[in-house]
Design a protein around this motif. Structure first.
Motif, short mmCIF file in Angstrom:
data_model
loop_
_atom_site.label_atom_id
_atom_site.label_comp_id
_atom_site.label_asym_id
_atom_site.label_seq_id
_atom_site.Cartn_x
_atom_site.Cartn_y
_atom_site.Cartn_z
N LYS A 115 9.25 -2.94 -1.31
CA LYS A 115 8.42 -1.82 -1.76
C LYS A 115 9.26 -0.87 -2.63
CE LYS A 115 5.57 1.47 -2.12
NZ LYS A 115 4.21 1.63 -2.37
N ASN A 139 8.71 -0.07 -6.81
CA ASN A 139 8.48 1.24 -7.41
C ASN A 139 9.65 1.65 -8.32
OD1 ASN A 139 5.98 1.55 -6.37
ND2 ASN A 139 6.44 3.29 -5.04
N ARG A 161 0.47 11.59 -24.25
CA ARG A 161 0.20 10.29 -23.61
C ARG A 161 -0.12 9.19 -24.60
NH1 ARG A 161 1.51 10.05 -18.18
NH2 ARG A 161 0.82 11.89 -17.08
N GLY A 185 4.88 10.77 -12.76
CA GLY A 185 4.77 11.76 -11.68
C GLY A 185 4.07 11.13 -10.51
N GLU A 192 2.34 -1.10 1.19
CA GLU A 192 1.16 -1.05 0.32
C GLU A 192 1.60 -0.95 -1.12
OE1 GLU A 192 0.29 1.80 -1.49
OE2 GLU A 192 1.86 3.12 -0.73
N PHE A 193 0.82 -1.58 -1.99
CA PHE A 193 1.10 -1.49 -3.43
C PHE A 193 -0.10 -0.89 -4.15
CE2 PHE A 193 3.66 -5.08 -1.82
CZ PHE A 193 4.92 -4.64 -2.17
N LEU A 194 -0.81 -0.01 -3.44
CA LEU A 194 -2.03 0.58 -4.02
C LEU A 194 -1.68 1.57 -5.12
CD1 LEU A 194 -4.12 1.57 -0.86
CD2 LEU A 194 -3.94 -0.64 -2.01
N GLN A 195 -2.44 1.49 -6.20
CA GLN A 195 -2.33 2.50 -7.25
C GLN A 195 -3.50 3.44 -7.10
OE1 GLN A 195 -1.93 -0.25 -10.68
NE2 GLN A 195 -1.18 1.56 -11.72
N GLU A 196 -3.26 4.73 -7.09
CA GLU A 196 -4.38 5.67 -7.04
C GLU A 196 -5.27 5.40 -8.24
OE1 GLU A 196 -3.33 9.79 -6.43
OE2 GLU A 196 -1.74 9.15 -5.07
N PHE A 222 -1.76 13.83 -12.29
CA PHE A 222 -0.50 13.16 -12.66
C PHE A 222 -0.75 11.90 -13.48
CE2 PHE A 222 0.37 9.26 -10.19
CZ PHE A 222 -0.61 9.31 -9.21
N LYS A 223 -2.00 11.43 -13.45
CA LYS A 223 -2.42 10.32 -14.31
C LYS A 223 -3.95 10.32 -14.34
CE LYS A 223 -2.75 6.72 -10.84
NZ LYS A 223 -2.47 5.37 -10.47
N GLU A 266 -3.78 10.87 -19.14
CA GLU A 266 -4.43 9.78 -19.88
C GLU A 266 -5.85 9.51 -19.38
OE1 GLU A 266 -1.94 9.72 -17.71
OE2 GLU A 266 -1.19 7.72 -17.29
N ASN A 277 3.99 2.36 -21.38
CA ASN A 277 3.36 3.42 -22.16
C ASN A 277 4.28 4.63 -22.17
OD1 ASN A 277 1.03 1.90 -22.63
ND2 ASN A 277 0.19 2.49 -20.65
N CYS A 290 4.46 9.14 -5.44
CA CYS A 290 5.28 7.97 -5.09
C CYS A 290 6.55 7.81 -5.92
CB CYS A 290 4.43 6.72 -5.19
SG CYS A 290 2.96 6.84 -4.17
C1 UGA Z 1 2.51 3.71 -7.78
C2 UGA Z 1 2.63 2.18 -7.94
O1 UGA Z 1 2.10 1.77 -9.20
C3 UGA Z 1 1.88 1.46 -6.81
O2 UGA Z 1 2.08 0.05 -6.93
C4 UGA Z 1 2.42 1.94 -5.47
O3 UGA Z 1 1.73 1.33 -4.38
C5 UGA Z 1 2.24 3.46 -5.38
O4 UGA Z 1 2.95 4.08 -6.47
C6 UGA Z 1 2.80 3.92 -4.06
O5 UGA Z 1 4.01 3.78 -3.84
O6 UGA Z 1 2.04 4.33 -3.19
P1 UGA Z 1 0.61 5.52 -8.35
O7 UGA Z 1 1.56 6.55 -7.84
O8 UGA Z 1 -0.81 5.57 -7.93
O9 UGA Z 1 1.13 4.05 -7.94
O10 UGA Z 1 0.65 5.65 -9.92
P2 UGA Z 1 0.99 4.71 -11.18
O11 UGA Z 1 -0.24 4.17 -11.75
O12 UGA Z 1 2.07 3.76 -10.86
O13 UGA Z 1 1.56 5.82 -12.19
C7 UGA Z 1 2.69 6.59 -11.85
C8 UGA Z 1 3.06 7.52 -12.98
O14 UGA Z 1 3.62 6.79 -14.07
C9 UGA Z 1 1.90 8.33 -13.57
O15 UGA Z 1 2.32 9.66 -13.80
C10 UGA Z 1 1.60 7.63 -14.88
O16 UGA Z 1 1.02 8.47 -15.84
C11 UGA Z 1 2.98 7.19 -15.28
N1 UGA Z 1 2.99 6.03 -16.20
C12 UGA Z 1 2.51 4.82 -15.80
C13 UGA Z 1 3.56 6.16 -17.46
O17 UGA Z 1 4.04 7.24 -17.84
N2 UGA Z 1 3.58 5.06 -18.27
C14 UGA Z 1 3.10 3.85 -17.91
O18 UGA Z 1 3.17 2.90 -18.70
C15 UGA Z 1 2.53 3.74 -16.63
#
Ligand code: UGA
Length: 464
Positions: free
Chosen positions: A220, A224, A429, A273, A167-171, A335-336, A404, A267, A276
């Motif tokens: 996968k 990540n 952020r 955090g 899966e490549f789902l983003q929360e 965490f986001k 953010e 960013n 994942c």
């Molecule tokens: C991440 C991946 O983006 C998904 O593709 C993957 O499916 C998922 O892990 C997983 O393995 O299940 P997610 O954990 O929901 O998704 O969160 P992200 O949106 O990727 O953000 C991860 C962290 O990076 C957050 O703490 C966010 O604030 C931080 N972040 C993200 C930054 O500090 N800068 C950025 O530019 C982007």
């Protein structure tokens, strides 16, 4: 295709109804499939059955309501029942990490043993949880071993395939990712498995990458790890920008316009955090080391990320001088933005560090207050959970932005200024517009961005 069952519409079971399993189950229901969702946590199943998703995900409650009304969704807490009732079994259980960084696959193993003991015909077992490459091999071995214990017709000649469909789902964007994925990766070892999975995903009209199972598992991890690397890279650039007086957001815009690089995940801030990235990075490094592959690059990515808390605290000290005894408002715990998930949240690492330094904190988050209260309970005179960002800012010596959340962009900064003891904002952020914030009378510090006035002042200081 020799088997008649491949032409009938096979039933799907989703085993594990967490952040991955529940959206996946509901997604397939919406696409017209019959789905059995199973989780051994009976209270979670009851909550879902009552129409309430157990975590915050935009659109999920509506999708759940439609799923329940469709009659195509069955929810059970008996995993055995789900296994017996379906042909395609998506394994969506948790894969936490051990102290060594290695993935803890005990939940996967337990599910696979349950599947093995309940084989009652052909099953396609699909890994959806993030697992290290070669897990499928163990799943197959375990199925073959324990299938002998079953009582069903599959006892003597268990028929199954194991596939990987990461899966490549983003929360926060899970439904968007499910219904409009950039790609679907399908790792299979048989024609039958390929046909079944292609049939599931073809209606989504997205690229389907067909690979062998190990390649899908590794894809996968690589995805990540690469995204984490982008974030640590831009955080390192942010530090250099600060040192020389440049603006990291413009650097990110400048390099991100190159399609070979892309603007997303550039960013800068307090680091990544969540459940994942930190865990998957360690698991990938563990896998590399186990196989004698140098993963120094990823070790550096992790090191940069771990240092972000200290980089931020240094900035806070720069803003307020002595920390002990100060009152600070904190905006953001998740965490986001867009989720109530606090697992490995950089915000919580910072909060714990500030509490140790004797800072009194007034914290707020639009979604993650309940989860945070469990992790760090309120402490009289030290940590107070506030009902609004304005409450958090009341009489504070500084306001810290740690998640953010888009809604923090639109705060009434003049009102905030009036409420605070000292109008200082430290934005971990780079969420806010420096001009608007400074025009409202704030001293504003952010990550890797100097405004012209500050740069000129620094240059004058350095020259004298
Ligand atoms: C991440 C991946 O983006 C998904 O593709 C993957 O499916 C998922 O892990 C997983 O393995 O299940 P997610 O954990 O929901 O998704 O969160 P992200 O949106 O990727 O953000 C991860 C962290 O990076 C957050 O703490 C966010 O604030 C931080 N972040 C993200 C930054 O500090 N800068 C950025 O530019 C982007």
């Amino acid at each position: 295709m020799s088997d008649k069952s491949s032409y009938q519409k096979p039933r799907i079971a989703v085993l594990g109804l967490g952040h991955v399993g529940l959206p996946t189950a509901l997604g397939f229901v919406e696409l017209g499939w019959e789905v059995i969702g199973a989780d051994d946590d009976a209270s979670k199943v009851a909550m879902i059955q009552s129409g309430k998703a157990p975590f915050c995900e935009p659109g999920l409650d509506d999708l759940l309501a439609r799923g329940l009304a469709s009659g195509r969704l069955t929810l059970v807490h008996c995993v055995e029942e789900a296994v017996r009732g379906a042909t395609i079994l998506f394994v969506c259980v948790g894969t936490p990490q051990k102290d060594t960084g290695e993935a803890d696959l005990s939940q996967v193993e337990a599910i696979v043993r349950t599947i093995a003991c309940n084989l009652n015909g052909y099953k396609l077992i699909v890994e959806k949880s993030t697992v290290p490459a070669i897990t499928a091999q163990w799943i197959k071995k375990t199925l073959a071993r324990f299938a002998k214990l079953g009582n069903g017709p599959g006892k003597l000649h268990p028929e199954f395939d194991v596939a990987s469909n990461p899966e490549f789902l983003q929360e926060g964007k899970a439904l968007e990712n499910i219904f409009r994925p950039d790609r679907v990766v399908v790792g299979v070892e048989s024609e039958r498995a390929r046909a079944l999975l292609e049939r599931l995903y073809r209606p989504l009209n997205c690229p389907i990458l067909l690979t062998d199972v190990r390649t899908a598992e590794l894809t996968k991890h690589a995805a990540n790890a690469f995204l984490s690397t982008k974030i640590s890279f831009i955080n390192m650039v942010a530090d250099i920008c600060e040192a020389v007086g440049a603006d990291v957001t413009q650097v990110a815009a400048g390099v991100g316009l190159d399609p070979r690089i892309g603007r997303e995940f550039l960013n800068a801030g307090i680091g990544f955090g969540g459940y994942c990235f930190p865990k998957d990075l360690r698991a990938f490094m563990y896998l590399a080391r186990e196989h004698g592959v140098d993963c120094g690059l990823l070790a550096e990515v992790e090191k940069i990320n771990l240092r972000r808390t200290e980089v931020f605290l240094k900035k806070v000290r720069h803003a307020v001088w002595v920390l002990r005894g100060k009152t600070m408002g904190v905006l953001g715990l998740a965490f986001k933005g867009g989720t109530d998930d606090i697992r490995e949240s950089p915000a919580l690492h910072i909060i714990k560090a500030l509490l140790e330094e004797g800072v009194q904190l007034r914290v707020h988050d639009p979604q993650a207050m309940e989860a945070s209260r469990q992790e760090i309970p309120p402490q009289a005179g030290r940590l107070e959970y506030c009902s609004s960002p304005y409450e958090a800012a009341r009489e504070a010596d500084a306001l810290l932005i740690l998640t953010e959340w888009q809604e923090y962009r639109d705060l009434d900064f003049r009102r905030l200024n009036e409420l605070m003891e000292v109008p200082v904002i430290v934005d971990g952020r780079n969420l806010l517009n420096p001009e608007i914030v400074r025009a409202s009378g704030f001293e504003y510090l952010c990550m890797g961005r100097y405004d012209v006035a500050e740069r000129t002042a620094t240059a004058v200081e350095n020259a004298s």
